[in-house]
Structures are given as C-alpha cells and as structure tokens.
Design an enzyme around this catalytic site. Sequence first.
Site, mmCIF file in Angstrom:
data_model
loop_
_atom_site.group_PDB
_atom_site.id
_atom_site.type_symbol
_atom_site.label_atom_id
_atom_site.label_comp_id
_atom_site.label_asym_id
_atom_site.label_seq_id
_atom_site.Cartn_x
_atom_site.Cartn_y
_atom_site.Cartn_z
ATOM 1 N N LYS A 22 49.201 37.145 54.313
ATOM 2 C CA LYS A 22 48.494 35.856 54.304
ATOM 3 C C LYS A 22 47.841 35.594 52.948
ATOM 4 C CE LYS A 22 44.165 35.831 56.159
ATOM 5 N NZ LYS A 22 43.118 35.355 55.223
ATOM 6 N N ASN A 23 47.103 36.591 52.440
ATOM 7 C CA ASN A 23 46.324 36.360 51.226
ATOM 8 C C ASN A 23 47.177 36.343 49.960
ATOM 9 O OD1 ASN A 23 44.120 36.078 52.821
ATOM 10 N ND2 ASN A 23 43.193 38.072 52.318
ATOM 11 N N CYS A 120 29.881 30.961 55.607
ATOM 12 C CA CYS A 120 30.931 31.561 56.418
ATOM 13 C C CYS A 120 30.358 32.763 57.147
ATOM 14 C CB CYS A 120 32.072 31.887 55.479
ATOM 15 S SG CYS A 120 32.878 33.428 55.645
ATOM 16 N N ASP A 308 38.458 44.274 53.921
ATOM 17 C CA ASP A 308 39.205 43.706 55.053
ATOM 18 C C ASP A 308 39.666 44.770 56.057
ATOM 19 O OD1 ASP A 308 38.831 41.191 54.061
ATOM 20 O OD2 ASP A 308 40.834 40.981 53.206
HETATM 21 N N1 EPU Z 1 31.638 35.930 44.577
HETATM 22 C C1 EPU Z 1 30.645 35.296 43.896
HETATM 23 N N2 EPU Z 1 30.945 34.134 43.251
HETATM 24 C C2 EPU Z 1 32.192 33.587 43.265
HETATM 25 C C3 EPU Z 1 33.209 34.248 43.978
HETATM 26 C C4 EPU Z 1 32.902 35.426 44.630
HETATM 27 O O1 EPU Z 1 29.508 35.756 43.856
HETATM 28 O O2 EPU Z 1 32.400 32.539 42.656
HETATM 29 C C5 EPU Z 1 31.353 37.193 45.289
HETATM 30 C C6 EPU Z 1 31.515 37.066 46.798
HETATM 31 O O3 EPU Z 1 30.360 36.537 47.417
HETATM 32 C C7 EPU Z 1 31.783 38.502 47.187
HETATM 33 C C8 EPU Z 1 32.600 39.023 45.994
HETATM 34 O O4 EPU Z 1 32.333 38.133 44.914
HETATM 35 O O5 EPU Z 1 30.585 39.211 47.253
HETATM 36 C C9 EPU Z 1 34.085 39.105 46.200
HETATM 37 O O6 EPU Z 1 34.576 37.912 46.778
HETATM 38 P P1 EPU Z 1 36.007 37.310 46.447
HETATM 39 O O7 EPU Z 1 35.830 36.050 45.670
HETATM 40 O O8 EPU Z 1 36.877 38.367 45.867
HETATM 41 O O9 EPU Z 1 36.528 36.923 47.899
HETATM 42 P P2 EPU Z 1 37.516 35.736 48.207
HETATM 43 O O10 EPU Z 1 38.419 35.528 47.059
HETATM 44 O O11 EPU Z 1 36.765 34.581 48.735
HETATM 45 C C10 EPU Z 1 39.439 37.196 49.200
HETATM 46 C C11 EPU Z 1 40.194 37.280 50.501
HETATM 47 C C12 EPU Z 1 39.268 37.849 51.569
HETATM 48 C C13 EPU Z 1 38.817 39.241 51.127
HETATM 49 C C14 EPU Z 1 38.136 39.145 49.748
HETATM 50 C C15 EPU Z 1 37.751 40.488 49.180
HETATM 51 C C16 EPU Z 1 41.782 35.462 50.300
HETATM 52 C C17 EPU Z 1 42.230 34.131 50.746
HETATM 53 N N3 EPU Z 1 40.653 35.949 50.856
HETATM 54 O O12 EPU Z 1 38.338 36.333 49.427
HETATM 55 O O13 EPU Z 1 40.032 37.958 52.767
HETATM 56 O O14 EPU Z 1 37.908 39.778 52.058
HETATM 57 O O15 EPU Z 1 39.028 38.501 48.809
HETATM 58 O O16 EPU Z 1 38.847 41.306 49.053
HETATM 59 O O17 EPU Z 1 42.424 36.090 49.474
HETATM 60 C C18 EPU Z 1 40.389 38.011 55.107
HETATM 61 O O18 EPU Z 1 41.617 37.962 54.876
HETATM 62 O O19 EPU Z 1 39.924 38.259 56.248
HETATM 63 C C19 EPU Z 1 39.447 37.763 54.007
HETATM 64 C C20 EPU Z 1 38.173 37.436 54.223
#
Ligand code: EPU
Length: 423
Positions: A22-23, A120, A308
């Site tokens: 998915k991701n 969220c 995850d």
């Molecule tokens: N963060 C910030 N600022 C930002 C972006 C992120 O502070 O602008 C922080 C977040 O709050 C968190 C950390 O950085 O503490 C990492 O977050 P990240 O941005 O990597 O998460 P994401 O990109 O929103 C993706 C996956 C998630 C997975 C996370 C971590 C996708 C679509 N989603 O989310 O997947 O948990 O990376 O690996 O790729 C799931 O599939 O169930 C899921 C939640």
Amino acid sequence: MDQLVIQGRHPLRGTIRISGAKNAALPILAATLLTGGTFRLQNIPRLVDIKTFTDLLTDLGVAVKYGADNDSDFLDIDSSGLSDHEAPYDLVRRMRASILVLGPLISRFGKARVSLPGGCAIGARPINLHLKGLELMGVKLRLKEGYIEARAGRLNGAHIYFDTPSVTGTENLMMAAVLANGTTVLGNAAREPEVVALGQMLNQMGAKIRGLGSNTVKIEGVKELRSVDWEIVPDRIEAGTYMMAAGAAGGELIIENVMADHLEAVISKLRSTGLQIEVDNARISVRKKGILHSVDVKTLPYPGFPTDLQAQILVLMALAGGLSVITETIFENRFMHVAELRRLGADIKVEGRSAIIKGVKELNGAPVMATDLRASASLVLAGLAAKGTTTISRVYHLDRGYEHLEQKLAAVGAKIKREKRPD
Ligand code: EPU
C-alpha cells in the site's frame, strides 16, 4: 457495519502470498501526475486506501481503470486529461496520504490547492517538513479556509534538511524536485524501501535521482518525464504481520512473494523471540517451537524496527515468557491497542512512550474494537492466539491496508469469518 469473528487456538499451516505494498503504491500513484501519459501499475493491492487515492486522481481529471491478469491486479492510468489542481477536503480527510499530490501538482501546474490533513488516531502527524522544503524551493504558501494554497513558477533546486526523516515528506519533495531548475539535496531523508521504489520509478520516467536508500538523496531537475509501466514491491508490513501470526497462533507458515532484505530488523528480532525463521529467495518460513522469549523493541526509521509492526509484536510479547519493554519513538499516540488487548487478559502498562509487558500464559477471547489499521491487525493476532471467541468491530480500518485478510488466514487454518454486526 462488518465485524470479524475469530475462534482462537488453531495453529496455522500453509502458504500466504503477500500483496503489493500500500505505502509503495500510494506515492507511485501520485507520481503519475508528473507527466501526461499512460501507465500500467502491476501488483496493485485492492484496498480501500488505494480506492480513495484513485478517487482523488479521477477528481483531478485522470482516467483510472482496474484490470487483472493471471498473477495479480493492475491499474491502467491515463494522466493526459489532468485538468484540476485541487485536492478537496472530502477526499483528504479520508486519507492523510492524499497530501502526496501536493509536490506533483505544484511541479506540473506551478500551483496547487490541497486540503490540510487533520489530526489522526496515532498522533498529530504534522506536515511542516513537507511545507518547509517546498518553501525552500521557491513555493509561496498560505493557509486559507483549511486549504494549503501553493503558488510558484518553475521550482528551484534547494538544500533541504529533515529534522526527522519523514517518509511521505521525502516522497513529496522528491516529486517536487524532479522537474525543478537545478539540483535538490535532501538531507536526513527517509530510507524506507517505499521511498526507494518511488525513486526508482521516477528514474525510469527520466528523472535523475542519486543516493536512494541512503540518507542523502540528490535530485537533478529535468525538463520533462515520460510515462512507464511499473510493478509495486511486496508489502513488508503485511509480510511481517503474517510472520507474527504464526508466532501468535503457532504452527508453520511460508510467506511468499516477499523481499526478505526489507525485513532484516524484523527477522532478527523475531529470531530472538525463539521463532525459527528460514529465508529462501522470495520465501520466508516461520515456525513456532515452544514458548516465546521476551525481547525489548524500539521502533525506528528504516532500517530499524518499523512502527507499523509495533502493535503486532506487542501481542507476541503479551504471550511471551517474561518481561519486555516496547518503545515507540515515531508516533506519540500509538498504543491505542493496549486497552483492547487488556480486555483479552494481556498484562501491559503504558508509561510515556513505552509499553511494559508481562507475558501471560493465555489470552481469552472477548469483543474488542479496532482503532487504526495496525492496531486492528494486532487484535486479529491476539484473537488467533486467544482461547474462545474474539469479535473485532470497526474492521473498516483493516480493509484500508490488508488485502483479503480473512481469506488468506482462513486458507492456512484460521477460524475467522466476517459477518454483519447486529445493531
Ligand atoms: N513529522 C513531522 N513533520 C512532518 C512530517 C513528519 O514532525 O512534516 C514526524 C511525524 O509526526 C512522525 C515522524 O515525523 O513523528 C515520521 O512520520 P512520517 O512523515 O515518516 O510518516 P508518514 O509519511 O505520514 C508513513 C506511512 C505510515 C508509517 C510512517 C512511518 C505512508 C502512506 N504512510 O507515514 O504508515 O507509519 O510513514 O514509517 O507511507 C500505515 O501504513 O499504517 C501507516 C501509518
């Protein structure tokens, strides 16, 4: 609303085939906005989140059609009709990953209007790092009526440093940078296999990206990209979940169509719990022999142990022979499953960002409620292990990220069925 009913304590035996990730699929779908043309995406999982994203693409003027051949489902996408640059609240609120259209839309149109995702269940999940990077590339941003309004001419390459590595942040900025003027350097970038897969596809489209899989990614902007056909990588989180299902229910599972390299931290940790794991090309076999050992786990950005899979390994620790500490360093509120697992008899205490788990001899079935995608997967594992019947409500969370979950588990001996919940 549907619920899952599980009769626990039936060991699992057989083979489970892993679906496309998915991701990995979501950013790759977003990348089709970067040029007008036709794409065939193979190994696409049939998931609610993918449907939500294709609804968004359709809303933007992209034509999307599902098909199937012998091996898997595919999506045919024609992005030549892309005509809109707005991602509406109604679609973004259904899935935060919709923010992935921001980078490509600015790249393509020089402007975008994308609803700001709200909070969220697992944490605040800000997107400040996506926005800071875009500003450094010359994008003017403002927030109006809940929407991010972005304007730019052709973007300029920039040096951007992530305070913390962000998966979708790295993906968004990579997609913004591929058509920019000059070179962009992303420091402390995310190294997840899904980020690498996106970069590889972009390179196939004509982009010039180096350093994929390291924490410094360099993107030399090009004038245009072409459309390509692409195959989605197998889902490492789905694979890890089923490996742990064998640990929870007992028995022996063969997980096929998997990239074991993507699961190094997970395999190493599961071996420490006493599970017997063999890796042979695209197959991993997992066998449970005797009681599980308690191990400590800390979630980290890739290549560390994935957040995850935190909820799922917590279930194994709830059944292990001693005391363990699981520390969640990525999301501040990702222990919602703990209260539900306690209803099954698990002995878990949460202190700040750590869960302290004392293994119990057995779990007992009970009605529980799913709270987010991975938490729901942990309840399924707990149900497989528990004595008696576990009923899981709000299973729509599972449908966002696990393709054919109950069919896959039933085929290897689990007593699991989906039914309509009586009101
Ligand atoms: N963060 C910030 N600022 C930002 C972006 C992120 O502070 O602008 C922080 C977040 O709050 C968190 C950390 O950085 O503490 C990492 O977050 P990240 O941005 O990597 O998460 P994401 O990109 O929103 C993706 C996956 C998630 C997975 C996370 C971590 C996708 C679509 N989603 O989310 O997947 O948990 O990376 O690996 O790729 C799931 O599939 O169930 C899921 C939640």
